[in-house]
Write an enzyme that holds these catalytic residues in place. Structure first.
Site, PDB file in Angstrom:
ATOM      1  N   LEU A  52       0.718  -1.122   0.038  1.00 47.44           N
ATOM      2  CA  LEU A  52       0.182   0.177  -0.074  1.00 47.44           C
ATOM      3  C   LEU A  52       0.829   1.302   0.044  1.00 47.44           C
ATOM      4  CD1 LEU A  52      -2.846  -0.624   2.730  1.00 47.44           C
ATOM      5  CD2 LEU A  52      -3.222  -0.131   0.230  1.00 47.44           C
ATOM      6  N   ASP A  53       0.688   2.333  -0.912  1.00 44.15           N
ATOM      7  CA  ASP A  53       1.476   3.423  -0.756  1.00 44.15           C
ATOM      8  C   ASP A  53       1.173   4.147   0.535  1.00 44.15           C
ATOM      9  OD1 ASP A  53       1.829   3.159  -3.568  1.00 44.15           O
ATOM     10  OD2 ASP A  53       0.172   4.391  -4.241  1.00 44.15           O
ATOM     11  N   PRO A  54       2.658   5.006   0.980  1.00 38.73           N
ATOM     12  CA  PRO A  54       2.193   5.637   2.091  1.00 38.73           C
ATOM     13  C   PRO A  54       1.289   6.543   2.204  1.00 38.73           C
ATOM     14  CG  PRO A  54       4.704   5.732   1.076  1.00 38.73           C
ATOM     15  CD  PRO A  54       3.672   5.019   0.043  1.00 38.73           C
TER      16      PRO A  54
END
Length: 352
Positions: A52-54
């Site tokens: 998951l992206d930051p």
């Protein structure tokens, strides 16, 4: 003479087996969240089930010990996201973390226009991965090229948007916004989907927020936060773990007697009345009751796929025993009784 500070005490790792459903916080990468949880559990081995992206929050299943052998099931799983798409601006990263590179006027967004866009972006699609992604090109992640201003050619990937719900939303960061709920196949980049929708609307767009609310049957309501995990005792953290077999719980079950279980666990095929051919089944022993791994069935043969080691089986049995003893102690002082885990099916049984 200056006194040297004492060296930092090394954490004592231990075998931990199970799945932690983490609600990943904003600002941390998936690996940073994994390492924090691994440290809190003092686990020897850990892995996550897709990044998951930051910028993104939400459901991130973390696998520990024996559960890492079945993490591929979650990598392949369909996922559901909730996102806010900010209209009128494109950014370098297609989300709110990037720099604005283009601003355009936003047309009137009517329900009819949204309906046509929804239809256009539902079903099988060819999607070009974003430059700001962890995909590799010649051994380097694409984001490494992107940070140097280098754009490399990427092949389109075939994905499927099973369901797309869009509605007009209000957000102070943009002149207009759209709230989206997306159910999609593995490999889908919601940032790219949002950017493509912005192009279709003629005004450009980028993601303002992104939250994964479901993956492979696990939902956000089941998750624990890192801050909550940090406040728990070690026993409390252990109690948050789902067993490794939760990753294959949707598949049929085969339970073996002691002789067949031992042979299966050593990697041998077992012939018997297991039922119809099946690409994947979860396999248990009954003496003692224990999860052994996964297999497939072809022409009455049970063929091992992913197996636990005997040491892992024993570790999990000991952990279950400690948990049961803890429950028994608590029951003596509490009127609330926890439901006992369901017993395995009879030996040789094939259940859907």
């Amino acid at each position: 003479m200056t006194q040297l500070s004492s060296p930092r005490q090394k954490i004592q790792r231990r075998p931990v087996h199970g799945v932690l459903l983490l609600d990943k916080p904003l600002g941390l990468s998936s690996n940073q969240a994994l390492q924090k949880a691994k440290w809190l559990l003092r686990a020897e081995k850990a892995g996550h089930t897709g990044t998951l992206d930051p910028l993104a929050t939400g459901v991130l299943p973390l696998c520990f010990g024996a559960a890492t052998k079945f993490s591929q099931m979650q990598l392949e799983a369909d996922k559901t996201y909730e996102a806010v798409l900010l209209l009128g601006q494109k950014t370098t990263t297609a989300d709110a973390e990037g720099e604005v590179i283009e601003t355009r006027p936003v047309p009137e967004i009517s329900p009819e226009l949204l309906a046509s866009i929804t239809l256009r972006f539902t079903g099988p699609l060819a999607q070009v991965p974003p430059m700001y992604s962890a995909l590799k090109k010649d051994g380097k992640a694409l984001y490494e090229y992107a940070r140097k201003g280098i754009d490399v050619e990427r092949e389109a990937r075939h994905i499927t948007i099973f369901k797309l719900d869009m509605a007009i939303a209000h957000d102070p960061r943009a002149p207009a916004a759209i709230k989206m709920i997306v159910i999609c196949s593995k490999g889908t980049y919601i940032r790219t989907l949002g950017e493509d929708i912005g192009e279709a609307l003629g005004c450009g767009a980028h993601l303002g927020s992104l939250r994964r609310i479901e993956t492979g049957g696990f939902v956000a309501a089941q998750c624990v936060t890192l801050s909550a995990l940090e406040a728990m005792t070690e026993a409390g953290r252990d109690a948050c773990l789902l067993p490794p077999q939760s990753l294959v719980a949707a598949f049929p079950t085969v339970t073996l007697d002691a002789d067949n279980a031992g042979r299966f666990l050593s990697g041998l095929r077992r012939r018997g009345p297991w039922g119809e051919d099946a690409p994947l089944v979860q396999v248990y022993g009954c003496e003692p009751a224990a999860f052994l791994g996964s297999a497939h069935i072809t022409a009455d043969e049970l063929i091992p796929q992913r197996l636990l080691s005997p040491v892992e089986v024993q570790d999990i049995l000991k952990s279950s025993q400690r948990a049961s003893e803890s429950i028994e102690v608590n029951q003596k002082f509490s009127p609330v009784f926890l439901a006992e885990p369901s017993a395995p099916t009879e030996a040789g049984c094939f259940q859907h």
